[in-house]
Design a protein around this motif. Structure first.
Motif, PDB file in Angstrom:
ATOM      1  N   PRO A 176       0.808  -1.227   0.000  1.00 13.31           N
ATOM      2  CA  PRO A 176       0.000   0.000   0.000  1.00 13.31           C
ATOM      3  C   PRO A 176       0.836   1.268   0.000  1.00 13.31           C
ATOM      4  CG  PRO A 176      -0.236  -1.181   2.080  1.00 13.31           C
ATOM      5  CD  PRO A 176       0.462  -2.097   1.134  1.00 13.31           C
ATOM      6  N   HIS A 177       1.965   1.266   0.672  1.00  8.70           N
ATOM      7  CA  HIS A 177       2.808   2.464   0.678  1.00  8.70           C
ATOM      8  C   HIS A 177       3.249   2.824  -0.737  1.00  8.70           C
ATOM      9  CE1 HIS A 177       4.118   2.473   5.203  1.00  8.70           C
ATOM     10  NE2 HIS A 177       2.838   2.712   5.024  1.00  8.70           N
ATOM     11  N   ASP A 178       3.656   1.821  -1.527  1.00 10.85           N
ATOM     12  CA  ASP A 178       4.070   2.096  -2.903  1.00 10.85           C
ATOM     13  C   ASP A 178       2.904   2.611  -3.738  1.00 10.85           C
ATOM     14  OD1 ASP A 178       6.618   1.316  -2.288  1.00 10.85           O
ATOM     15  OD2 ASP A 178       6.553  -0.590  -3.381  1.00 10.85           O
ATOM     16  N   CYS A 179       1.727   2.026  -3.529  1.00 13.79           N
ATOM     17  CA  CYS A 179       0.545   2.476  -4.282  1.00 13.79           C
ATOM     18  C   CYS A 179       0.145   3.895  -3.881  1.00 13.79           C
ATOM     19  CB  CYS A 179      -0.611   1.500  -4.077  1.00 13.79           C
ATOM     20  SG  CYS A 179      -0.313  -0.149  -4.765  1.00 13.79           S
ATOM     21  N   PHE A 180       0.210   4.185  -2.591  1.00 12.04           N
ATOM     22  CA  PHE A 180      -0.101   5.542  -2.131  1.00 12.04           C
ATOM     23  C   PHE A 180       0.872   6.551  -2.746  1.00 12.04           C
ATOM     24  CE2 PHE A 180      -1.728   3.855   2.259  1.00 12.04           C
ATOM     25  CZ  PHE A 180      -2.778   3.226   1.617  1.00 12.04           C
ATOM     26  N   ASP A 181       2.152   6.203  -2.740  1.00 12.79           N
ATOM     27  CA  ASP A 181       3.164   7.119  -3.261  1.00 12.79           C
ATOM     28  C   ASP A 181       2.955   7.356  -4.756  1.00 12.79           C
ATOM     29  OD1 ASP A 181       4.189   7.115  -0.719  1.00 12.79           O
ATOM     30  OD2 ASP A 181       5.982   5.939  -1.197  1.00 12.79           O
ATOM     31  N   ALA A 182       2.659   6.293  -5.491  1.00 10.76           N
ATOM     32  CA  ALA A 182       2.431   6.436  -6.930  1.00 10.76           C
ATOM     33  C   ALA A 182       1.191   7.276  -7.203  1.00 10.76           C
ATOM     34  CB  ALA A 182       2.289   5.055  -7.571  1.00 10.76           C
ATOM     35  N   ALA A 183       0.134   7.050  -6.437  1.00 12.51           N
ATOM     36  CA  ALA A 183      -1.104   7.808  -6.644  1.00 12.51           C
ATOM     37  C   ALA A 183      -0.906   9.286  -6.314  1.00 12.51           C
ATOM     38  CB  ALA A 183      -2.225   7.219  -5.794  1.00 12.51           C
ATOM     39  N   GLU A 184      -0.246   9.569  -5.208  1.00  5.25           N
ATOM     40  CA  GLU A 184       0.004  10.973  -4.851  1.00  5.25           C
ATOM     41  C   GLU A 184       0.844  11.651  -5.924  1.00  5.25           C
ATOM     42  OE1 GLU A 184       1.520  11.803  -0.993  1.00  5.25           O
ATOM     43  OE2 GLU A 184       0.030  10.568   0.045  1.00  5.25           O
ATOM     44  N   TYR A 185       1.854  10.935  -6.407  1.00  2.00           N
ATOM     45  CA  TYR A 185       2.692  11.513  -7.460  1.00  2.00           C
ATOM     46  C   TYR A 185       1.854  11.837  -8.695  1.00  2.00           C
ATOM     47  CZ  TYR A 185       6.297  12.108 -10.981  1.00  2.00           C
ATOM     48  OH  TYR A 185       7.082  12.628 -11.992  1.00  2.00           O
ATOM     49  N   LEU A 186       0.977  10.938  -9.090  1.00  2.00           N
ATOM     50  CA  LEU A 186       0.159  11.180 -10.283  1.00  2.00           C
ATOM     51  C   LEU A 186      -0.848  12.307 -10.067  1.00  2.00           C
ATOM     52  CD1 LEU A 186      -0.429   7.521 -11.483  1.00  2.00           C
ATOM     53  CD2 LEU A 186       1.045   9.246 -12.535  1.00  2.00           C
ATOM     54  N   VAL A 187      -1.407  12.403  -8.887  1.00  2.00           N
ATOM     55  CA  VAL A 187      -2.290  13.542  -8.602  1.00  2.00           C
ATOM     56  C   VAL A 187      -1.534  14.846  -8.817  1.00  2.00           C
ATOM     57  CG1 VAL A 187      -3.520  14.785  -6.780  1.00  2.00           C
ATOM     58  CG2 VAL A 187      -3.853  12.317  -7.043  1.00  2.00           C
ATOM     59  N   ASP A 188      -0.296  14.885  -8.358  1.00  2.76           N
ATOM     60  CA  ASP A 188       0.499  16.115  -8.401  1.00  2.76           C
ATOM     61  C   ASP A 188       1.189  16.346  -9.746  1.00  2.76           C
ATOM     62  OD1 ASP A 188      -0.208  16.380  -5.736  1.00  2.76           O
ATOM     63  OD2 ASP A 188       1.689  15.586  -4.972  1.00  2.76           O
ATOM     64  N   ASN A 189       1.477  15.275 -10.507  1.00  2.00           N
ATOM     65  CA  ASN A 189       2.353  15.423 -11.679  1.00  2.00           C
ATOM     66  C   ASN A 189       1.852  14.796 -12.974  1.00  2.00           C
ATOM     67  OD1 ASN A 189       4.912  16.587 -10.283  1.00  2.00           O
ATOM     68  ND2 ASN A 189       4.411  14.780  -9.045  1.00  2.00           N
TER      69      ASN A 189
ATOM     70  N   ALA B 135      -8.876   0.157  -3.450  1.00  2.00           N
ATOM     71  CA  ALA B 135      -9.775   0.709  -2.438  1.00  2.00           C
ATOM     72  C   ALA B 135      -8.992   1.481  -1.379  1.00  2.00           C
ATOM     73  CB  ALA B 135     -10.586  -0.411  -1.797  1.00  2.00           C
ATOM     74  N   LEU B 136      -7.925   0.875  -0.858  1.00  2.00           N
ATOM     75  CA  LEU B 136      -7.114   1.561   0.147  1.00  2.00           C
ATOM     76  C   LEU B 136      -6.538   2.863  -0.396  1.00  2.00           C
ATOM     77  CD1 LEU B 136      -5.090  -1.400   1.739  1.00  2.00           C
ATOM     78  CD2 LEU B 136      -7.103  -0.256   2.672  1.00  2.00           C
ATOM     79  N   THR B 137      -6.089   2.832  -1.649  1.00  2.00           N
ATOM     80  CA  THR B 137      -5.475   4.024  -2.241  1.00  2.00           C
ATOM     81  C   THR B 137      -6.505   5.120  -2.472  1.00  2.00           C
ATOM     82  OG1 THR B 137      -3.797   2.629  -3.302  1.00  2.00           O
ATOM     83  CG2 THR B 137      -4.073   4.855  -4.168  1.00  2.00           C
ATOM     84  N   SER B 138      -7.695   4.750  -2.876  1.00  2.00           N
ATOM     85  CA  SER B 138      -8.731   5.768  -3.071  1.00  2.00           C
ATOM     86  C   SER B 138      -9.094   6.421  -1.741  1.00  2.00           C
ATOM     87  CB  SER B 138      -9.972   5.156  -3.733  1.00  2.00           C
ATOM     88  OG  SER B 138     -10.644   4.258  -2.878  1.00  2.00           O
TER      89      SER B 138
END
Length: 341
Positions: free
Chosen positions: A147-160, A183-186
């Motif tokens: 989940p940490h990797d998925c969270f990091d990837a999602a945050e990066y895509l939101v920002d970039n 689900a966790l990432t959303s």
């Protein structure tokens, strides 16, 4: 006038008499190859991953498309990058959005490079760029690495994502354990990036409760792709030494997230529209049914599609049901893209 239920279900989708002959034969074949193995917990996970690449497992041989390209995003861990696999629309026209894909595999198997055909289908359906994240796998990297990797990837895509791919992150989707991580990432984005709204989630035969306590999975002995024993092996690798109560944590099992409290955190928060897909002979069927109903109760749009008799992972096999599922996913993407134009 007789009383009408507040919840309606198409019972025909669940009746055994409506299971197509093709599905029965496919499940018999899947049971045979599942029994014969090999199994990752017998040969060792590293060896099994090598065998997967060589087509020596019951799973379909990975297809690598020339149109896919590799990329990476920064991890929260200094000096480490998270690998990605990206596929842009084949027509060469600008993307209208970005879709974050999270692959399945019980948190142990699979790869961001094994879904090129699915990435292409999503990309061409909605004129979007699809990015699959190569999150770390257990048992080498147990929870919370994935989940940490998925969270990091999602945050990066939101920002970039607009800078890197020319469009915003608008969809997420995944299969089985990947749907768990979606689900966790959303939920994570709703807390950390509340101003960012997704157009939709695609959740195929998701695994939302790692306690394995639902009736259908807890009693599943027939080895058609998965059963209780197989899922218990995945659980032990991903969340070793966790107690039953630990596995009920919403950070592990998204089924236990308080969705109504989550959407109440901010006046502008709401759950993304979600498309749930599953077969009736999938041991994780109740995960999909429970999660989709809880989604509705919390005010989210929840579209649930059920296939009579289909097993776990049915969309990966060359059947009529898989073709129908592909068409429905494309329709969902198109409808959500058109709704905002």
């Amino acid at each position: 006038m007789p009383l009408a239920s507040d919840i309606n279900i198409d019972l025909a989708r669940f009746h055994p008499s409506n299971i197509p002959e093709e599905t029965i034969k496919t499940n018999q074949l899947l049971e045979t190859v599942s029994r014969e193995g090999p199994h990752w917990f017998e040969v060792g996970v590293a060896k099994y991953r090598q065998m997967r690449e060589m087509g020596e497992t019951p799973l379909p041989v990975p297809v690598y498309l020339p149109g896919a390209r590799d990329a990476s995003v920064p991890s929260r861990d200094r000096g480490r990058e998270i690998p990605l696999r990206a596929y842009a629309p084949d027509n060469g026209q600008p993307s209208k959005g970005v879709f974050l894909h999270i692959h399945g595999g019980g948190f142990v198997l699979g790869s961001h490079k094994h879904s090129d055909e699915r990435l292409r289908a999503y990309a061409n359906a909605g004129q979007i760029t699809v990015v699959s994240v190569g999150y770390r796998l257990a048992p080498e990297d147990p929870y919370p690495a994935a989940p940490h990797d998925c969270f990091d990837a999602a945050e990066y895509l939101v920002d970039n994502a607009e800078r890197d791919y020319g469009a915003k992150l608008v969809f997420m989707g995944g299969e089985s354990s990947g749907a768990n991580l979606v689900a966790l990432t959303s939920f994570h984005l709703m807390r950390k990036r509340p101003a960012h709204h997704l157009k939709g989630l695609i959740l195929l035969f998701g695994w939302y409760d790692l306690t394995l306590n639902m009736p259908q999975i807890s009693s599943a002995t027939r080895p058609v792709v998965i059963n209780y024993e197989v899922m218990k092996r995945f659980t032990d690798a991903y969340v070793p030494n966790m107690t039953f109560e630990d596995k009920r944590s919403p950070s592990v099992s998204p089924l236990y997230e308080d969705l109504q409290a989550l959407v109440a955190l901010d006046a502008g928060l709401k759950l993304p529209p979600a498309l749930f897909l599953c077969g009736t002979q999938d041991p994780l069927l109740e995960d999909t049914l429970m999660m989709s109903i809880r989604w509705l109760i919390a005010g989210g749009e929840s579209v649930v599609k059920i296939w009579p008799g289909e097993a776990h992972g049915f969309s990966a096999f060359p059947t009529k049901s898989a073709k129908e599922a592909s068409e429905l996913m494309a329709q969902f993407i198109q409808e959500k893209m058109e709704a905002s134009t």
